[in-house]
Design a protein around this motif. Structure first.
Motif, PDB file in Angstrom:
ATOM      1  N   ASP A 132      11.988 -36.890 -36.558  1.00 22.51           N
ATOM      2  CA  ASP A 132      12.672 -36.384 -37.747  1.00 22.51           C
ATOM      3  C   ASP A 132      12.257 -34.927 -37.936  1.00 22.51           C
ATOM      4  O   ASP A 132      11.328 -34.612 -38.680  1.00 22.51           O
ATOM      5  N   GLY A 133      12.942 -34.044 -37.230  1.00 20.78           N
ATOM      6  CA  GLY A 133      12.578 -32.640 -37.251  1.00 20.78           C
ATOM      7  C   GLY A 133      12.755 -31.989 -38.604  1.00 20.78           C
ATOM      8  O   GLY A 133      11.967 -31.130 -38.993  1.00 20.78           O
ATOM      9  N   ALA A 159      12.303 -33.248 -31.906  1.00 22.81           N
ATOM     10  CA  ALA A 159      12.369 -33.166 -33.365  1.00 22.81           C
ATOM     11  C   ALA A 159      12.685 -31.734 -33.783  1.00 22.81           C
ATOM     12  O   ALA A 159      12.064 -31.166 -34.677  1.00 22.81           O
ATOM     13  N   LEU A 160      13.671 -31.140 -33.110  1.00 18.73           N
ATOM     14  CA  LEU A 160      14.066 -29.770 -33.413  1.00 18.73           C
ATOM     15  C   LEU A 160      14.733 -29.719 -34.777  1.00 18.73           C
ATOM     16  O   LEU A 160      15.765 -30.359 -34.996  1.00 18.73           O
ATOM     17  N   PRO A 161      14.186 -28.984 -35.738  1.00 12.97           N
ATOM     18  CA  PRO A 161      14.809 -28.925 -37.065  1.00 12.97           C
ATOM     19  C   PRO A 161      16.098 -28.103 -37.050  1.00 12.97           C
ATOM     20  O   PRO A 161      16.271 -27.201 -36.220  1.00 12.97           O
ATOM     21  N   ASP A 162      16.992 -28.408 -37.973  1.00 13.57           N
ATOM     22  CA  ASP A 162      18.256 -27.681 -38.064  1.00 13.57           C
ATOM     23  C   ASP A 162      18.037 -26.193 -38.286  1.00 13.57           C
ATOM     24  O   ASP A 162      18.845 -25.368 -37.839  1.00 13.57           O
ATOM     25  N   ALA A 163      16.943 -25.839 -38.968  1.00  9.02           N
ATOM     26  CA  ALA A 163      16.690 -24.434 -39.303  1.00  9.02           C
ATOM     27  C   ALA A 163      16.409 -23.587 -38.072  1.00  9.02           C
ATOM     28  O   ALA A 163      16.609 -22.373 -38.103  1.00  9.02           O
ATOM     29  N   TRP A 164      15.968 -24.211 -36.995  1.00  8.86           N
ATOM     30  CA  TRP A 164      15.646 -23.460 -35.777  1.00  8.86           C
ATOM     31  C   TRP A 164      16.809 -23.571 -34.801  1.00  8.86           C
ATOM     32  O   TRP A 164      16.719 -24.201 -33.747  1.00  8.86           O
TER      33      TRP A 164
END
Length: 805
Positions: free
Chosen positions: A670-671, A739-744
């Motif tokens: 859960d990024g 778990a790459l977050p949407d912000a990155w």
């Protein structure tokens, strides 16, 4: 998928005011520099330097420059009697009988009989003071730390004169170097003085100012509050120290008089500072068997004086940057106001985007590890190596129910295995003293360690022989947990000699303790008894709030991970005997995980409530992280229960705990939740304890982690969490961007390490992986996985492969 093989390789209200005050164009804020426009008032605003042994905290004052000095081997105390409660183990049958009868109140009371002495404390060495003369009307002040060089600077103008100070601590030469310059001749004059909370005296020797002294023989932990004789000095006992100050070069006049080193009318001054202690090992008396600290400091000064300043600086940068430059993390960024770091934190807290600040925090974690972990058998403590207090928070000791381990989550994945060595060698010391603890406190073979330790390798459960609450004093799984670092180091380096000759015997010793500590429950399954879950309390259906029970999930998770590690190490070394068969049987018959009525992973043997459902500790999730036997892909039900547990606990917690939860959410893939926690870890905390927000977890102005107060583990845990978001691995598979977050949306990271001895580079755009490079130093097989797409690879030594996705 496309392959080719190659050669390896704070508030919105103040934002407008900030822009006006600094009157700068929008630029990309630096991801490798911490800077301020004023001197530090508080320790948590200082710029810190270190070479893994010597530490300095720089205030950057104008009329008075103040620098706190530390040596990582300077502690209170002396080698202890580890056989300090020789018949404690005789209380075990009575404790276990109380637990079998479900009399938890009695068990709590009896468990206090399994307690020994407290740890000693990490000591501050002293304070260097430079009192400058004739400096006023200050303009253009800047105080900065360049993470790419580990060099700090202070610059300003005074009455039209430009002054600059440059500071670094050389690992090759073991000295701190300070260079002061002015653009007007003869403009620098100052008096150098040394102060310390320890016992010391000052003398002049060969044009050097020499301070020699000794640390207390005993310091009571600060959390014990007002207690009789909390600090005990004895002139014949304790660790000795020397701090030496010498002018290397100047065009001014130098004199020493009345314990003051004065420089008058200089244009340039080069100052050398050396520190040394008599510490000679955890089992050597530092007063009678110690190192010659004064000779060591003098030799360090002598050696450094032979070198030019340019060579000292060049050698320092080369040594440091070889470590720092191994990893490179980049994200897309927008133009932002170029403001001091504390103002960046305040702006970020309003929800503003600053991806270079996110990179800076990650880079700072790597910097702090390089600066605080280069001394054999003396790992980074609760405050790394920077401590100004004679009774520091929690003794600034080795707290091994999470905090010491969290300090080193970054070492292998961030490609810094050498910096893991201080911990790995310290574990060897603990295994020796822990053999006495296992025998005398628990009646077992092997070795064990409790909640706290210190430079003297204390392993007994603390509590002052019955004064401590069992919820923190009696936990005894420290050795079981720590041995995971030995096995992990092998998995990342594939160093079979290290495994066979050093790690394996210590792992086996911990497994021996664990196997003999287990008893059978009413179902015929193995459990620990007595047991606690670190620092947490349960509440029974009858309303009793207690700590002591049997079969706490945290214990069982750590023992399970240890048994897996031991059996895998045995297989690697082709060892199969009666003991490996015993451990296999124990593992197969351990009491299993249980899921509670709320869908949570039970922390207790029974489905009891927590006294505090939002407690900062989450040790029973150890199997998810830092352990590896709970995963979304192999054990989805347990992973979902772990997620429910984290939901119940919520996100509001202390700094180090937030660092841990970033890693836990990353392991759950859960990024976005991990990233939310990462942003919250970067929440500004005022170092002024009279201010409203000074009591929450987050980050101080100099990017130190706020528990609060300062603990360095959150810095390391948060930085490690970045890598967990971008890459995870086990012995068979490397998971890319799990778990790459949407912000990155766009970025790259290069040089991180995966289990199996692989090095990974990643590039992504539009939230999609574009290219990955996998390199292997020793060669080997693995499977690379990205969003369910897998590629099996087999690399030869010093070979790499590019995969285009």
């Amino acid at each position: 998928m496309n392959l080719n093989v190659g050669v390896p390789s704070l508030l919105r209200i103040i934002t407008a005011t900030i822009l006006i005050c600094y009157n700068v164009k929008g630029i990309a804020q630096n991801s490798d520099e911490i800077w301020f426009d004023k001197p530090a008032t508080y320790f948590e605003e200082t710029l810190v330097l270190g070479n893994g042994k010597m530490g300095a905290s720089i205030f950057g004052g104008i009329q008075t420059e103040k620098i706190f000095l530390n040596d990582i081997t300077l502690w209170s105390g002396e080698p202890m009697n580890h056989n300090n409660n020789p018949e404690a183990y005789k209380n075990l049958p009575e404790i276990r009988a109380a637990l079998k009868a479900e009399n938890y109140k009695l068990a709590d009371s009896l468990n206090k009989k399994l307690q020994g002495q407290f740890s000693q404390s990490y000591a501050p060495l002293g304070t260097l003071l430079l009192h400058f003369k004739n400096e006023a009307n200050i303009t253009n002040y800047k105080r900065s730390l360049d993470l790419t060089t580990a060099i700090a600077d202070v610059s300003y103008e005074s009455n039209g004169v430009k002054y600059k100070r440059e500071y670094f601590i050389s690992n090759p030469k073991k000295v701190m170097v300070v260079r002061l310059t002015s653009d007007r001749k003869k403009a620098i004059s100052f008096d150098l003085k040394f102060e310390s909370q320890l016992r010391f005296k000052i003398k002049e020797l060969d044009s050097k100012l020499i301070a020699t002294g000794y640390a207390p023989v005993h310091v009571e932990p600060s959390y014990r509050g007002s207690i009789k004789n909390p600090i005990v000095f004895d002139a014949d006992k304790g660790t000795r120290f020397t701090s030496a100050f010498s002018i290397k070069q100047t065009d001014g006049t130098v004199k020493i008089q009345d314990a003051v080193l004065s420089v008058q009318n200089a244009t340039k001054v080069e100052l050398l500072i050396a520190v040394a202690t008599s510490f000679n090992g955890f089992d050597k008396n530092p007063a009678t068997e110690g190192l010659n600290h004064e000779n060591i400091a003098m030799e360090q000064i002598k050696s450094s004086k032979k070198e030019t300043y340019a060579n000292l600086k060049k050698e320092h940068v080369a040594d440091y940057s070889e470590l720092y430059n191994r990893v490179d993390f980049k994200l897309s960024h927008k133009e932002l106001p170029n403001v001091p770091t504390d103002q960046r934190l305040l702006r970020y807290e309003t929800g503003a985007n600053d991806q270079n600040l996110e990179i800076l925090y990650f880079n700072y974690g790597r910097y702090l590890l390089i600066a605080s972990s280069r001394t054999k058998e003396v790992p980074a403590n609760l405050q790394g190596l920077w401590n100004p207090h004679i009774r520091p928070p929690w003794s600034s000791n080795y707290t091994i129910n999470i905090n010491l381990q969290e300090n080193y989550w970054l070492a292998e994945t961030a490609n810094l295995p050498e910096l893991h060595q201080p911990l790995l060698s310290f574990i060897g010391n603990l295994s020796k003293t822990g053999a006495i603890t296992a025998k005398t406190y628990y009646g077992t073979n092997g070795w064990a360690a409790g909640h706290n330790s210190d430079i003297w390798a204390l392993t007994n459960p603390v509590g002052d022989f019955g004064q401590g609450n069992p919820n923190w004093a009696n936990w005894n799984m420290g050795g079981v947990w720590l041995t995971s670092h030995l096995w992990e180091h092998y998995l990342y380096t594939k160093d079979s000699t290290y495994l066979k000759e050093y790690a394996y015997p210590i792992i086996k010793g911990a497994a021996t303790f664990a196997s003999e500590w287990l008893i059978k429950d009413k179902h015929g399954q193995f459990i620990s008894s007595p047991s606690t879950s670190p620092e947490n309390l349960y509440k029974t259906p009858e309303g009793y709030v207690g700590a002591t029970l049997y079969g706490a999930t945290a214990d069982m998770a750590m023992i399970k991970e240890l048994f897996y590690s031991y059996l895998n190490a045995s297989k690697t070394l082709a060892i199969q005997d009666d003991f490996t068969r015993k451990i296999k049987f124990n593992l197969e018959n351990l009491s299993p995980y249980k899921i509670g009525q709320k869908g949570n992973l039970q922390e207790w043997y029974y489905d009891w409530e927590d006294q505090n459902p939002k407690h900062r500790h989450q040790t029973h999730l150890y199997g998810l992280h830092p352990g590896n036997h709970i995963t979304p892909y192999d054990t989805p039900k347990l992973a979902e229960a772990a997620k429910t547990t984290l939901e119940i606990k919520g996100d509001e917690t202390t700094g180090w705990s937030k660092g841990w939860r970033i890693n836990l959410w990353a392991r759950l893939w859960d990024g976005n939740r991990a990233y939310k926690m990462y942003r919250e870890l970067l929440r500004y905390v005022n170092p002024d304890t009279s201010k409203p927000n000074s009591k929450r977890g987050g980050t101080y102005p100099n990017l130190f982690d706020a528990h609060p107060p300062f603990q360095i583990d959150g810095n390391f845990g948060g930085a490690a969490g970045v890598i967990e978001m971008l890459m995870q691995s086990n012995t068979e598979t490397i998971y890319l961007l799990p778990a790459l977050p949407d912000a990155w949306q766009k970025g790259s990271i290069k040089g991180i390490k995966a289990r199996g001895g692989f090095e990974i580079d990643l590039d992504w755009e539009q939230h999609k992986l574009i290219k990955s490079t996998v390199s292997s130093l020793k060669g080997g097989k693995t499977t690379v996985s990205y969003k369910g797409r897998k590629k099996a690879i087999h690399l030869n030594p010093n070979e790499s492969i590019n995969i285009y996705w």
